[in-house]
Motif scaffolding. Sequence first.
Motif, PDB file in Angstrom:
ATOM      1  N   THR A  98      -6.868  -2.691  -6.363  1.00 50.53           N
ATOM      2  CA  THR A  98      -5.519  -2.922  -6.868  1.00 50.53           C
ATOM      3  C   THR A  98      -4.967  -1.578  -7.335  1.00 50.53           C
ATOM      4  O   THR A  98      -5.648  -0.547  -7.241  1.00 50.53           O
ATOM      5  CB  THR A  98      -5.522  -3.911  -8.048  1.00 50.53           C
ATOM      6  N   ASP A  99      -3.772  -1.591  -7.871  1.00 53.41           N
ATOM      7  CA  ASP A  99      -3.189  -0.347  -8.376  1.00 53.41           C
ATOM      8  C   ASP A  99      -3.999   0.225  -9.538  1.00 53.41           C
ATOM      9  O   ASP A  99      -3.909   1.427  -9.836  1.00 53.41           O
ATOM     10  CB  ASP A  99      -1.745  -0.584  -8.835  1.00 53.41           C
ATOM     11  N   ASP A 100      -4.794  -0.624 -10.178  1.00 46.03           N
ATOM     12  CA  ASP A 100      -5.560  -0.193 -11.351  1.00 46.03           C
ATOM     13  C   ASP A 100      -7.038   0.053 -11.053  1.00 46.03           C
ATOM     14  O   ASP A 100      -7.811   0.353 -11.976  1.00 46.03           O
ATOM     15  CB  ASP A 100      -5.449  -1.246 -12.457  1.00 46.03           C
ATOM     16  N   THR A 101      -7.447  -0.062  -9.801  1.00 40.90           N
ATOM     17  CA  THR A 101      -8.864   0.103  -9.443  1.00 40.90           C
ATOM     18  C   THR A 101      -9.137   1.546  -9.047  1.00 40.90           C
ATOM     19  O   THR A 101      -8.498   2.078  -8.135  1.00 40.90           O
ATOM     20  CB  THR A 101      -9.247  -0.817  -8.266  1.00 40.90           C
ATOM     21  N   LEU A 102     -10.097   2.161  -9.715  1.00 35.01           N
ATOM     22  CA  LEU A 102     -10.505   3.531  -9.386  1.00 35.01           C
ATOM     23  C   LEU A 102     -11.511   3.493  -8.235  1.00 35.01           C
ATOM     24  O   LEU A 102     -12.534   2.800  -8.311  1.00 35.01           O
ATOM     25  CB  LEU A 102     -11.154   4.184 -10.606  1.00 35.01           C
ATOM     26  N   ILE A 103     -11.229   4.226  -7.175  1.00 33.89           N
ATOM     27  CA  ILE A 103     -12.175   4.371  -6.064  1.00 33.89           C
ATOM     28  C   ILE A 103     -12.820   5.748  -6.180  1.00 33.89           C
ATOM     29  O   ILE A 103     -12.144   6.773  -6.061  1.00 33.89           O
ATOM     30  CB  ILE A 103     -11.487   4.221  -4.697  1.00 33.89           C
TER      31      ILE A 103
END
Length: 282
Positions: A98-103
């Motif tokens: 999502t927009d808030d998930t750090l990859i």
Amino acid sequence: MKKILTIQDISCMGKCSITVALPVISAMGVETVILPTAVLSTHTMFKNFTVKDLTDQLIPIVEHWKSEGVTFDAIYTGYLGSAEEIEITKKIFGMFKTDDTLIFIDPVMADNGKLYPAFDMEYAKLNAGLCGSADIIVPNITEAAFMTGMEYKTEYDEDYVKEMLDRLAKLGSKVVVLTGVSLSEGKTGVYGLDTRTGEHFIYQNDRVDAAFHGTGDIFASVAVGGLTRGLSMEKAFALAADYTAETIAVTKIDPKEPWYGVNFEQTIPTLVSRLAVDLAVD
């Protein structure tokens, strides 16, 4: 509580990959969900190790999580053993990002100027493509050389490092961080580039004259744990570098020095204390 998914193998003995990531990230106060790509009896520096490939289990596992409404604050990848696993990992990013998930990608595949025996240039190209999906990548200089086509050097200057960072940035990740960068005698650390601002950051600490398996996994685990807890990039990478160096130093003076890994268990209290201080300041 924040939650990280880590995708990499389990070496049951050897202090690397998931057997490092799970205890280290958990100690930092982050729930750690594991997706094992394979189970090995030991890491590959041992002789006659056994391997059970789990590639065919990856999609069924994540589909079950998806059906249960599971979400992640970060996804952290380490050693991926095949081209198929790279493609599956891309699908997993699509399922959970999502927009808030750090990859956060550690493109584990090479060191000391050479690819690991299981990999070839086609794999390096695919791993470079995977890095384009990341927010942050943390290759060592060897891995960066293979992904960018630059010459691998053991002696280099800051211009070489900055060119390598610029080429890595073209892969598509937001932040690129080179590990194992030494720009002065007796020092080593990280050199990063935030492509969103064009700003560089560097952190160096004293080089410990020793080499152990799994230290890259320790570094990456601490960095992603710190970032997920809310540390700035500079503080997260400084914490990771310092903790890794401290753990190597403690292991080196152990009269029963384990050749196959570092004594990170001894230094976890130091990590937790330092994290608490950094969070309080931030």
